[in-house]
Scaffold this active site. Structure first.
Site, PDB file in Angstrom:
ATOM      1  CD  GLU A   1     -10.002  -7.521  -1.726  1.00 47.47           C
ATOM      2  OE1 GLU A   1      -8.977  -6.900  -2.039  1.00 47.47           O
ATOM      3  OE2 GLU A   1     -10.798  -7.106  -0.864  1.00 47.47           O
ATOM      4  NE  ARG A  49      -1.184  -5.855  -1.580  1.00 48.81           N
ATOM      5  CZ  ARG A  49      -2.337  -5.211  -1.655  1.00 48.81           C
ATOM      6  NH1 ARG A  49      -3.479  -5.861  -1.408  1.00 48.81           N
ATOM      7  NH2 ARG A  49      -2.393  -3.963  -2.008  1.00 48.81           N
ATOM      8  CB  CYS A  89     -10.252  -1.229  -8.310  1.00 49.90           C
ATOM      9  SG  CYS A  89     -10.471  -2.454  -7.013  1.00 49.90           S
ATOM     10  CG  HIS A 148      -2.107  -0.959   0.917  1.00 53.07           C
ATOM     11  ND1 HIS A 148      -2.156  -2.229   1.430  1.00 53.07           N
ATOM     12  CD2 HIS A 148      -3.210  -0.820   0.139  1.00 53.07           C
ATOM     13  CE1 HIS A 148      -3.236  -2.832   0.986  1.00 53.07           C
ATOM     14  NE2 HIS A 148      -3.896  -2.014   0.208  1.00 53.07           N
ATOM     15  NE  ARG A 171      -6.198   0.616  -2.001  1.00 54.98           N
ATOM     16  CZ  ARG A 171      -5.767   0.718  -3.264  1.00 54.98           C
ATOM     17  NH1 ARG A 171      -5.714   1.895  -3.859  1.00 54.98           N
ATOM     18  NH2 ARG A 171      -5.390  -0.364  -3.929  1.00 54.98           N
ATOM     19  NE  ARG A 209     -11.092  -1.300  -0.055  1.00 56.54           N
ATOM     20  CZ  ARG A 209      -9.861  -1.620  -0.443  1.00 56.54           C
ATOM     21  NH1 ARG A 209      -9.688  -2.477  -1.435  1.00 56.54           N
ATOM     22  NH2 ARG A 209      -8.818  -1.083   0.126  1.00 56.54           N
ATOM     23  CG  ASN A 256      -3.309  -4.578  -5.899  1.00 51.94           C
ATOM     24  OD1 ASN A 256      -2.929  -4.658  -7.059  1.00 51.94           O
ATOM     25  ND2 ASN A 256      -3.787  -3.465  -5.373  1.00 51.94           N
ATOM     26  CG  ASP A 257      -5.533  -8.250  -1.093  1.00 52.72           C
ATOM     27  OD1 ASP A 257      -4.436  -8.551  -0.594  1.00 52.72           O
ATOM     28  OD2 ASP A 257      -6.201  -7.276  -0.699  1.00 52.72           O
TER      29      ASP A 257
HETATM   30  C1  PEP Z   1      -6.616  -5.147  -4.367  1.00 61.01           C
HETATM   31  O1  PEP Z   1      -6.438  -6.002  -3.501  1.00 61.01           O
HETATM   32  O2  PEP Z   1      -6.330  -5.314  -5.558  1.00 61.01           O
HETATM   33  C2  PEP Z   1      -7.195  -3.835  -4.015  1.00 61.01           C
HETATM   34  C3  PEP Z   1      -7.524  -2.956  -4.929  1.00 61.01           C
HETATM   35  O3  PEP Z   1      -7.293  -3.532  -2.687  1.00 61.01           O
HETATM   36  P1  PEP Z   1      -6.037  -3.111  -1.793  1.00 61.01           P
HETATM   37  O4  PEP Z   1      -4.878  -2.864  -2.720  1.00 61.01           O
HETATM   38  O5  PEP Z   1      -6.416  -1.891  -1.043  1.00 61.01           O
HETATM   39  O6  PEP Z   1      -5.844  -4.290  -0.918  1.00 61.01           O
HETATM   40 MG    MG Z   2      -7.291  -5.753  -1.502  1.00 59.89          MG
END
Ligand code: PEP
Ligand code: MG
Length: 547
Positions: free
Chosen positions: A428, A462, A499, A188, A293, A329, A451-452
């Site tokens: 995710e 990650r 996203c 993040h 977020r 979210r 990402n997740d």
């Molecule tokens: C993701 O997991 O891709 C996402 C957009 O949420 P975050 O990056 O805040 O975990």
């Molecule tokens: Mg996520």
């Protein structure tokens, strides 16, 4: 000139002085050194800087608050010239061959202890002064001279590691770039660097002695150059001019629809972390907010933000977006996103732990406060609510139940809200992707968090910089989950956005659109490059964006 190669996690070039950021709670370490004479010189330079600071403080206080208040700084300045104190520090460095920070700190402990034991009250009180002057020198030595926000000019911030909550606390106008030892592209912190449009490089073993030195951060190649030579500076300025030209060219795409040559319209939105990112979203022509977020609102506060505080923030975003869709979210706290006032306890696998919707469903009072704020704000724009980290149908049904309860409460209290708020879920986790056909019947939309989804599909943390080469969101398993999620979403009548960071990968724009993605949501500065890709999909690009 010294050059160090790491990984570029935020693109662009920055030229400026390094500011070494040290976490406040970091204790002074006993670090062995090779060259005591050089270390004593380091100490003397820091001591001179401390004396200079104290002189300035004395003059300023004298002018603004009178001689009595200014006297303390004069006393501290005199103490810094005390031969016993200074000799002790030099002696420890020379004999024990340790860093100046440690020698100052050990001397402070010794002298402060001595004064504290004295019977005379006046002398007793000098104990605190010894600690004060010593901390000042240690701060200067370690580059913690002050908080970044107190700096007069923007700096390249260097740190061992940065948490997302530290990153958002910095005053953006004081930052040129980030350089860290730890941290990966999907963390993040890296996402925030991109949202702030800052060059960033991770994987560099930070040396505290760089503090205050001129440096160049090349976020494209992932390079840090300390004490750059003239040739490099010229080269970097040239790249900066090229970037500037490219940005100017991209400006021509503002106001254009994100529509492919074959007529496929994509909604191209911005990912933001709060109200302060709205101007960047608007400047870059976001067609909506695809992901707010909301946890950052919680992380920036010193306690749970009240319903009213949240309402004001969400309302501002909705109003500023003037009718364009805003996807907010609900709280995704946990893992690397922590709030000091809500300790979640140590977990062995926090990313797979007590976080996001699990916390909210466990704490309806937290969840419903946020939902009330969201629904109240919905009267001021086009809101969609997104629930994170879903793994089951039951969770979705519970989220909907709480949403219905909140609406009922607002009806009873005669508080206005929009009847058109869409409800969606993050896809995710592989579990959500695999049961997406069932979930689609329950929601208005899916937002794929690559990402997740990548982290959980590949079993790759990650945030682990060592695993970075394996963290591949283009892995066929991840792409297949994305493809089937879009297919299932559409079958159930849900629109599907993406996203995660993959949405900004212009090498994949075609694939994602071919899969049927309805919306791509990316960092504000990446909107126009992605639009450029979309509108030139079946022909030569306006110019290559990838470098
Ligand atoms: C993701 O997991 O891709 C996402 C957009 O949420 P975050 O990056 O805040 O975990
Ligand atoms: Mg996520």
């Amino acid at each position: 000139m010294q050059q160090f190669r790491g990984k570029g996690i935020g693109s662009g070039i920055a030229i400026g002085r390094i500011f070494f950021y040290e976490k406040k709670e970091d204790p002074v370490q006993r670090v062995s050194i090779e060259d005591p004479a050089a270390e004593i010189m380091r100490f003397e330079t820091a001591r001179a800087a401390a004396i200079e600071q104290l002189q300035q403080l004395r003059d300023k206080t004298l002018e603004e608050a009178g001689a009595e208040n200014a006297a303390i700084f004069e006393a501290h300045r005199i103490m810094l010239s005390d031969s016993d104190y200074n000799d002790s520090i030099r002696h420890i460095i020379r004999v024990e061959k340790v860093c100046a920070e440690y020698a100052v700190s050990a001397t402070a402990d010794h002298f402060a202890g001595m004064f504290a034991d004295m019977a005379d009250d006046y002398l007793k009180a000098r104990s605190a002064d010894i600690r004060d002057i010593s901390e000042r020198i240690v701060r200067i030595l370690s580059g913690r001279g002050n908080d970044v926000s107190c700096l007069s000019e923007p700096v390249i911030l260097a740190a061992e590691d940065l948490t997302p909550s530290e990153t958002i606390a910095f005053d953006r106008s004081k930052l040129l770039a980030f350089v860290t030892h730890l941290g990966s592209a999907d963390s993040h912190t890296a996402i925030l660097a991109r949202t702030m449009h800052l060059p960033a490089v991770s994987g560099i073993a930070i040396d505290r002695s760089w503090n205050g030195r001129l440096a160049v951060v090349d976020g494209y190649s992932g390079t840090l150059s300390v004490d750059p030579d003239e040739t490099l500076l010229r080269e970097m300025l040239q790249i900066r001019r090229r970037d500037e030209k490219r940005r100017t060219l991209l400006q021509q795409l503002k106001g254009r629809e994100s529509i492919t040559k074959s007529g496929r319209k994509i909604r191209l939105c911005a990912n933001i972390s709060g109200v302060k990112d709205i101007s960047a979203a608007l400047e870059n022509d976001a067609e909506g907010i695809g992901l707010l977020r909301s946890e950052f609102l919680y992380m920036e506060s010193s306690n749970f933000p009240s319903e009213d505080t949240q309402f004001q923030a969400y309302k501002t975003v909705l109003q500023k977006m003037e009718g364009r869709q805003v996807v907010i979210r609900t709280l995704d706290l946990g893992s690397d996103k922590q709030a000091s006032y809500f300790p979640l306890g140590k977990e062995d696998n926090p990313a797979m732990g007590y976080r996001a919707i699990r916390i909210c469903l466990d704490h309806p009072e937290i969840f419903k406060t946020q939902l009330r704020a969201l629904y109240r704000a919905s009267a001021y724009g086009r809101l969609a609510i997104l629930f994170p980290m879903i793994i089951s149908l039951e969770e979705v049904l519970q989220c909907k139940k709480y949403a219905a309860e909140v609406k009922e409460e607002l009806n009873n209290e005669k508080i206005p809200y929009s009847k058109d708020v869409e409800l969606g879920i993050m896809i995710e986790t592989p579990a959500a992707a695999l049961i997406s056909e069932t979930l689609a019947n329950e929601v208005d939309f899916f937002s794929i968090g690559t990402n997740d989804l990548t982290q959980f599909t590949l079993a790759i943390d990650r945030c682990n910089a060592r695993l970075e080469p394996l963290n591949d969101p283009r892995h066929p398993a991840v792409l297949e989950l994305i493809r089937m999620t879009i297919e299932n979403g559409h079958k159930g009548g849900a629109w599907v956005g993406i996203c995660g960071e993959l949405a900004a990968d212009t090498n994949l724009t075609r694939t994602l659109i071919e899969y049927g993605a309805d919306e791509l949501s990316v960092s504000p500065s990446l909107i126009l490059p992605v639009r450029n890709e979309i509108i030139h999909m079946d022909c030569q690009s306006l110019y290559p964006i990838s470098s």
